[in-house]
Design a protein around this motif. Structure first.
Motif, short mmCIF file in Angstrom:
data_model
loop_
_atom_site.label_atom_id
_atom_site.label_comp_id
_atom_site.label_asym_id
_atom_site.label_seq_id
_atom_site.Cartn_x
_atom_site.Cartn_y
_atom_site.Cartn_z
N GLU A 197 -0.35 -27.95 25.03
CA GLU A 197 0.51 -26.97 24.37
C GLU A 197 0.26 -25.59 24.98
O GLU A 197 -0.86 -25.29 25.40
N PRO A 198 1.28 -24.74 24.99
CA PRO A 198 1.09 -23.39 25.52
C PRO A 198 0.09 -22.61 24.69
O PRO A 198 -0.04 -22.83 23.48
N HIS A 199 -0.60 -21.69 25.31
CA HIS A 199 -1.72 -21.00 24.66
C HIS A 199 -1.62 -19.48 24.80
O HIS A 199 -1.78 -18.75 23.83
N TYR A 200 -1.36 -19.00 26.00
CA TYR A 200 -1.35 -17.56 26.26
C TYR A 200 -0.07 -16.92 25.72
O TYR A 200 1.05 -17.31 26.08
N GLY A 201 -0.23 -15.93 24.87
CA GLY A 201 0.91 -15.20 24.33
C GLY A 201 1.65 -15.93 23.23
O GLY A 201 2.68 -15.46 22.75
N ILE A 202 1.16 -17.08 22.81
CA ILE A 202 1.83 -17.87 21.78
C ILE A 202 1.23 -17.55 20.41
O ILE A 202 0.04 -17.76 20.17
N GLY A 203 2.06 -17.02 19.52
CA GLY A 203 1.60 -16.74 18.16
C GLY A 203 0.80 -15.46 18.02
O GLY A 203 0.41 -15.09 16.92
N ARG A 204 0.52 -14.79 19.11
CA ARG A 204 -0.21 -13.51 19.07
C ARG A 204 -0.03 -12.82 20.42
O ARG A 204 0.18 -13.47 21.45
N PRO A 205 -0.13 -11.51 20.45
CA PRO A 205 0.05 -10.78 21.71
C PRO A 205 -1.08 -11.09 22.70
O PRO A 205 -2.23 -11.31 22.31
N PHE A 206 -0.73 -11.10 23.96
CA PHE A 206 -1.72 -11.26 25.03
C PHE A 206 -1.54 -10.13 26.03
O PHE A 206 -0.43 -9.91 26.54
N TYR A 228 0.43 -21.68 29.68
CA TYR A 228 -0.57 -22.76 29.63
C TYR A 228 -1.86 -22.38 30.35
O TYR A 228 -2.94 -22.65 29.84
N TRP A 229 -1.76 -21.81 31.56
CA TRP A 229 -2.96 -21.58 32.36
C TRP A 229 -3.23 -20.12 32.68
O TRP A 229 -4.12 -19.82 33.46
N GLY A 230 -2.50 -19.22 32.07
CA GLY A 230 -2.82 -17.81 32.21
C GLY A 230 -2.04 -17.10 33.32
O GLY A 230 -1.23 -17.69 34.01
#
Length: 277
Positions: A197-206, A228-230
């Motif tokens: 699942e995507p991680h960076y920027g998902i559900g919160r600011p990055f 996914y990988w930054g």
């Protein structure tokens, strides 16, 4: 007393001519040298095997890439040597995959160094402001597996490119706040291993680190990208695709002979020369 010229002395127009075979061979050698120079220092050929950039780029497209447009070659600045410009939002770039440098990826630059990005459903926010994108609902094309069949299109004022989603994919991932996100590469030199699942920027600011770019595929539901990988380090960027010089609908399970045959039977001749933008 008159002097006579030697009738055996050839004039300029009578000099021995080079054979046609020799001229042909010299032309071929010169062309090969120029092509080798161009491929090595100016342009590069890239094949796109996946549909992560559909329909901007088709799976099976062969692209000619400008390696000098951003002023870098192999991580070395080329200031003063070639005309170039900075990487801009919306640029499609070819880069080395941060987790495996022997693989080349093609994505679109969405976030720039120092910016904060957040993805909520089908909408992208940069520094708290929604990024205008024309959202298209599409499904796989049964006649050509390398492209999408458009079902709906939702134009957005100010949008400069289109992004594609499957029907019913307008949902938001749950907020993930259990694990802090590193802004710099891990000690191994790579970013964290991506999950399913995507991680960076998902559900919160990055916040995108300086010297890095947040890149995403236009086919948002079928793209492993910076979510996914930054972010992509600047030194990993190879160049910008110019145009399509060949394209066909390949079968990944086919043999080499079948793939060569499909170049003629499944060639997308109308895509030849198409600009990538």
């Amino acid at each position: 007393m008159e002097t006579q010229t030697d009738s055996q002395t050839p004039t300029a127009s009578e000099k021995p001519k080079r054979s046609e075979l020799r001229e042909f061979i010299e032309m071929i050698i010169t062309t090969l040298i120029m092509a080798l120079f161009g491929i090595t220092f100016v342009v590069r050929s890239v094949n796109v095997p996946t549909g992560s950039m559909n329909n901007t780029i088709y799976s099976g497209d062969f692209l000619l890439v400008n390696k000098f447009i951003f002023g870098y070659e192999g991580g070395v600045p080329l200031d003063g040597f070639t005309p170039h410009r900075p990487i801009r939002r919306g640029d499609i770039i070819v880069f080395k995959f941060p987790q495996s440098e022997d693989q080349n990826y093609v994505k679109r630059v969405i976030g720039l160094p120092g910016e904060t990005i957040e993805i909520r459903g089908q909408r992208v926010y940069i520094n708290g402001q929604e990024l205008p994108e024309t959202r298209v609902i599409a499904e796989s094309d049964l006649e050509d597996s390398g492209r999408l069949n458009i079902l709906e299109e939702h134009p957005t004022a100010g949008a400069q490119w289109k992004v594609y989603y499957r029907p019913g994919s307008d949902f938001e991932y749950e907020t993930q706040d259990a694990e802090p996100l590193p802004e710099l590469p891990l000690p191994s030199g790579r970013y964290r291993d991506y999950k399913n699942e995507p991680h960076y920027g998902i559900g919160r600011p990055f916040k995108i680190p300086e010297g890095c770019y947040f890149a995403m595929g236009d086919n948002r539901d079928n793209s492993l990208d910076s979510r996914y990988w930054g972010p992509v380090p600047r030194d990993y960027v190879i160049g910008r695709p110019l145009f399509v010089y060949a394209s066909f609908d390949p079968n990944p399970q086919a043999s080499l002979g079948e793939r060569l045959g499909s170049f003629f039977s499944k060639g997308r001749w109308k895509r030849l020369g198409s600009l990538v933008k």
